[in-house]
Design a protein around this motif. Structure first.
Motif, PDB file in Angstrom:
ATOM      1  N   PHE A 161     -14.753  -1.264   7.288  1.00 47.29           N
ATOM      2  CA  PHE A 161     -13.837  -2.030   6.693  1.00 47.29           C
ATOM      3  C   PHE A 161     -14.282  -1.989   5.013  1.00 47.29           C
ATOM      4  N   MET A 162     -15.530  -2.451   4.936  1.00 46.50           N
ATOM      5  CA  MET A 162     -15.905  -2.564   3.446  1.00 46.50           C
ATOM      6  C   MET A 162     -16.051  -1.395   2.802  1.00 46.50           C
ATOM      7  N   LYS A 163     -16.546  -0.402   3.495  1.00 47.99           N
ATOM      8  CA  LYS A 163     -16.878   1.123   2.895  1.00 47.99           C
ATOM      9  C   LYS A 163     -15.297   1.605   2.605  1.00 47.99           C
ATOM     10  N   TYR A 164     -14.455   1.260   3.358  1.00 49.16           N
ATOM     11  CA  TYR A 164     -13.055   1.862   3.207  1.00 49.16           C
ATOM     12  C   TYR A 164     -12.691   1.070   1.731  1.00 49.16           C
ATOM     13  N   VAL A 177     -11.501   0.100  -9.893  1.00 52.63           N
ATOM     14  CA  VAL A 177     -10.610  -1.022  -9.987  1.00 52.63           C
ATOM     15  C   VAL A 177     -11.037  -1.882  -8.622  1.00 52.63           C
ATOM     16  N   ASN A 178     -10.292  -3.065  -8.598  1.00 57.28           N
ATOM     17  CA  ASN A 178     -10.611  -3.809  -7.441  1.00 57.28           C
ATOM     18  C   ASN A 178      -9.768  -3.369  -6.320  1.00 57.28           C
ATOM     19  N   ALA A 179      -9.875  -3.309  -5.062  1.00 58.31           N
ATOM     20  CA  ALA A 179      -9.366  -2.892  -3.976  1.00 58.31           C
ATOM     21  C   ALA A 179      -9.415  -4.072  -3.044  1.00 58.31           C
ATOM     22  N   ALA A 180      -8.061  -4.190  -2.043  1.00 56.07           N
ATOM     23  CA  ALA A 180      -8.034  -5.309  -1.254  1.00 56.07           C
ATOM     24  C   ALA A 180      -7.707  -4.693   0.092  1.00 56.07           C
ATOM     25  N   VAL A 181      -8.419  -4.950   1.265  1.00 58.10           N
ATOM     26  CA  VAL A 181      -7.836  -4.636   2.557  1.00 58.10           C
ATOM     27  C   VAL A 181      -7.568  -6.014   3.372  1.00 58.10           C
ATOM     28  N   ILE A 182      -6.235  -6.158   3.675  1.00 53.35           N
ATOM     29  CA  ILE A 182      -6.093  -7.275   4.698  1.00 53.35           C
ATOM     30  C   ILE A 182      -6.339  -6.617   6.061  1.00 53.35           C
ATOM     31  N   ALA A 192      -2.392  -4.595   5.381  1.00 51.21           N
ATOM     32  CA  ALA A 192      -2.096  -4.148   3.938  1.00 51.21           C
ATOM     33  C   ALA A 192      -3.264  -3.649   3.261  1.00 51.21           C
ATOM     34  N   SER A 193      -3.059  -2.973   2.314  1.00 51.35           N
ATOM     35  CA  SER A 193      -4.356  -2.404   1.307  1.00 51.35           C
ATOM     36  C   SER A 193      -3.531  -1.990   0.056  1.00 51.35           C
ATOM     37  N   ILE A 357      -9.848 -10.433   4.945  1.00 53.41           N
ATOM     38  CA  ILE A 357      -9.717  -9.489   3.739  1.00 53.41           C
ATOM     39  C   ILE A 357     -11.125  -8.929   3.096  1.00 53.41           C
ATOM     40  N   TYR A 358     -10.952  -7.775   2.878  1.00 55.01           N
ATOM     41  CA  TYR A 358     -11.974  -7.055   2.306  1.00 55.01           C
ATOM     42  C   TYR A 358     -11.837  -6.701   0.655  1.00 55.01           C
TER      43      TYR A 358
END
Length: 427
Positions: A161-164, A177-182, A192-193, A357-358
């Motif tokens: 998930f962190m790689k994603y 940019v920053n990215a967030a993956v819940i 959500a991402s 969240i990642y």
């Protein structure tokens, strides 16, 4: 169909580091306590230590070892024992009578020395402490609902998930940019991402996703395509590192939360700027929209909010009542998620309770506080935020005792080979 997950060899190069609630103290600045000690004859060591543990236990210094062993010339061992803490007035005649009797019985020759006041939080601290007096060291762990570590499967999931998330952060047209993956850790689904949306052109779609994804599908995202399947980008240069990402991340919203104010002055007619649409905030919004779509007409969250509002004005301690409600919600959601596969669809969840969240970058205070309100369970990030990081770099919001919810925070260290394969657009 889910593809093959990361193998054991791949996992070996990754690392998860727990970010404690309090910052570590530099080894040379650790507070100390004065104690009374004495050399002892080894044949009396057991009897003396047993008696001291009865009459002068080191209640607040349990990390301090009672006995110090030194090897003298010729291989002979010398033992010294901590008798008690030096009295507040510094007068050794104020030692407990039982300790004075012990000194007299064994004809001990006392001296004063220093021991570290608090247990070591790192191996470096522990090594520095032992130069004064031996202490015990136990690597710090987090504890959420009895969970204190990661199994191999858990680690594999975290790394994928962190790689994603990092791939998502580097899949834009120009900048990192920053990215967030819940993620729901129970079902391994992406809830959500999103990426930063502080700036986007007119007509460009918001890059968010609320589609549940199979864990294996997330892990299988190609290193040469972004989340939308585009293949227009080259990979990182062979000598790339996290420094390269930091240089490319000049517009990451959490790194410079107020940069939008400067950019507004130069705003072009084809762009929109917004100060609040950091990746975590957009992902939270996307998660809420997902809930509205999956649970139309459900008043579950609204009922819970009303219930909580009433609790705050009821008799007794509002803070204590709030924490009780939060715990009830946590248990309720966890129980329902555990039986999800057997009983079908769940009721509408309460915010992001129990989710992970990642984030590619350590969040700023605004995003970190929003994740408190959302009841996120664990936060993982890949790169520190030295200018405005709220979870270890500048502040440690996770250790703020006045908050009514606390999450565990981790940094995920990625191997250089993985960073080289992350898609970076040509500049």
């Amino acid at each position: 169909m889910c593809s093959k997950q990361m193998g054991s060899d791949d996992i070996g190069q990754w690392r998860i580091e727990y970010i404690p609630d309090k910052p570590p103290v530099p080894p040379d600045q650790q507070p100390t306590v004065d104690v009374v000690a004495s050399p002892i004859d080894p044949k009396f060591a057991n009897a003396i230590v047993r008696r001291l543990n009865q009459v002068a236990p080191l209640e607040n210094l349990r990390h301090v070892k009672r006995v110090q062993k030194k090897c003298l010339e010729g291989g002979k061992a010398e033992l010294s024992v901590v008798l008690c803490i030096v009295p507040d007035n510094g007068d050794l005649r104020g030692m407990p009578p039982d300790v004075q009797e012990l000194i007299s019985s064994y004809q001990l020759s006392t001296f004063t020395t220093k021991v570290c006041k608090y247990a070591a939080l790192s191996k470096e601290e522990w090594e520095a402490q032992c130069k004064l007096w031996p202490t015990s060291y136990h690597p710090p762990t987090y504890n959420i609902s009895g969970i204190t570590g990661f199994s191999e499967d858990d680690s594999r999931s975290v790394f994928s998930f962190m790689k994603y998330a990092v791939e998502l952060a580097t899949s834009g047209n120009e900048w990192v940019v920053n990215a967030a993956v819940i993620v729901d850790p129970i079902s391994s689904q992406v809830i959500a991402s999103a990426c930063d949306q502080v700036c986007h052109s007119h007509g460009s779609p918001a890059r968010t996703s609320a589609e549940p994804r199979c864990y294996g599908q997330v892990a299988a995202i190609s290193a040469k395509s972004d989340v939308n399947g585009r293949t227009d980008y080259d990979s990182l240069p062979q000598n790339a590192s996290s420094n390269y990402l930091e240089q490319k991340g000049a517009v990451v919203s959490c790194l410079s939360p107020w940069s939008w104010a400067k950019k507004c002055a130069h705003q072009s007619s084809s762009s929109l700027w917004h100060p609040l649409r950091h990746a975590a905030m957009v992902a939270i919004e996307s998660s809420a929209e997902r809930d509205r779509q999956l649970f139309p007409g459900s008043g579950r969250s609204e009922d819970m909010v009303s219930e909580m509002d009433c609790a705050q004005y009821s008799a007794g301690s509002p803070a204590k009542r709030q924490k009780t409600e939060d715990l009830r919600f946590q248990v309720e959601i966890d129980e329902k998620r555990d039986v999800h596969s057997l009983q079908g669809p769940l009721e509408k969840p309460y915010l992001c309770t129990g989710y992970d969240i990642y984030l590619a970058w350590e969040p700023c205070v605004m995003c970190a506080m929003a994740l408190v309100h959302q009841r996120i369970r664990r936060i993982f990030y890949a790169f520190p935020n030295a200018s405005a990081g709220a979870l270890g770099s500048v502040q440690r919001l996770q250790g703020e005792k006045s908050l009514n919810h606390h999450y565990a925070v981790f940094r995920v260290f990625m191997p250089q080979d993985t960073l080289r394969s992350v898609p970076i657009p040509l500049s």
